[in-house]
Design a protein around this motif. Sequence first.
Motif, mmCIF file in Angstrom:
data_model
loop_
_atom_site.group_PDB
_atom_site.id
_atom_site.type_symbol
_atom_site.label_atom_id
_atom_site.label_comp_id
_atom_site.label_asym_id
_atom_site.label_seq_id
_atom_site.Cartn_x
_atom_site.Cartn_y
_atom_site.Cartn_z
ATOM 1 N N VAL A 261 -4.802 -1.771 4.541
ATOM 2 C CA VAL A 261 -4.909 -1.830 3.085
ATOM 3 C C VAL A 261 -5.761 -0.707 2.514
ATOM 4 O O VAL A 261 -5.732 -0.464 1.302
ATOM 5 N N GLN A 262 -6.511 0.010 3.367
ATOM 6 C CA GLN A 262 -7.374 1.074 2.877
ATOM 7 C C GLN A 262 -6.881 2.479 3.219
ATOM 8 O O GLN A 262 -7.452 3.459 2.762
ATOM 9 N N LEU B 102 -2.240 -6.726 -3.052
ATOM 10 C CA LEU B 102 -2.716 -6.192 -1.778
ATOM 11 C C LEU B 102 -3.971 -6.926 -1.316
ATOM 12 O O LEU B 102 -4.087 -7.289 -0.137
ATOM 13 N N ARG C 95 -2.336 -3.785 -6.752
ATOM 14 C CA ARG C 95 -3.592 -3.758 -5.997
ATOM 15 C C ARG C 95 -4.152 -5.168 -5.801
ATOM 16 O O ARG C 95 -4.716 -5.480 -4.745
ATOM 17 N N GLN D 165 0.826 -1.213 0.000
ATOM 18 C CA GLN D 165 0.000 0.000 0.000
ATOM 19 C C GLN D 165 0.859 1.260 0.000
ATOM 20 O O GLN D 165 0.528 2.247 -0.665
#
Length: 302
Positions: A298-299, A269, A266, A228
């Motif tokens: 992850v966000q 991830l 992504r 990330q």
Amino acid sequence: MSTLPQAPKLQSFLKESSQRVETRLHETLSEPGSDADKLFEAMHYAALGPGKRLRPALVYACAEIFHGVDFDAARCDSSAAAVECIHAYSLIHDDLPAMDDDDLRRGRPTCHIAFDEACAILAGDALQTQAFELLLTDSSEPCLKLQLLQELASASGGRGMVAGQAIDLDSVDKSLSLEQLETMHRLKTGALIRASARMGALLGGADSAQLEALTRYAEAIGLAFQVQDDILDITVDTAVLGKPQGADALLNKPTYVSLLGLDAAREKLRGLHSEALNALETLPGDTRLLKQLADYIVQRSH
């Protein structure tokens, strides 16, 4: 990938754990009348400045799941502060002109810019040793204390975080395979995250199977944190990141994005996020907080 349905619980936990570790850091870094006032000012600046306090939060969260609300969080204060001291020292040294040569960290001048290079080096050195003093002077049982010391020392040194940094510096202008890149980041970023989770598990009284499950969880989120980071480095501007955007590209460092491309990074991830959640399935107690922490990693946007 979930969307933090219980974010308020996570937010209150992160706030409380940050307050606890910052209180312990204030206690341990207070040196009234010291002849080295500038040194301690630099240590304060690095360790108590803005930050996520993710690693200390993992110490508390991984201990708490074995006892729930009955767990005495004070048992974790010294370990959480020790982990943050190691992390702060590593950032000071990473930012130095001989390393990544960064002027901005967490939206503020880096330690060697705010003070001077020699003072920053010494502040990093002092924070590193302060971490082990915190563990040595803690009231934990001798056997547990030795386990905690071993976890932090192994994660921090030449077979852990420092090794990862050495590989990172040696990788500038070079091509790495995905396996080599993962080895580097499992050491540079992941080792201290792994140690944080394992130290919390030990403080919580985890058995060997539970310790292994939390180790797998921490290894997954540790690597996810770096993936990330690599994504944010090219997708988020400096004002949000709190450090220069595109710094890795400018230094021609290999990243997950440069190696895999943005879409595949992504996807990587998402896979790591799933690995982390799967590792929690065999654990007892309420693991929702650890799931939320995985979501957060992850966000996050910075």
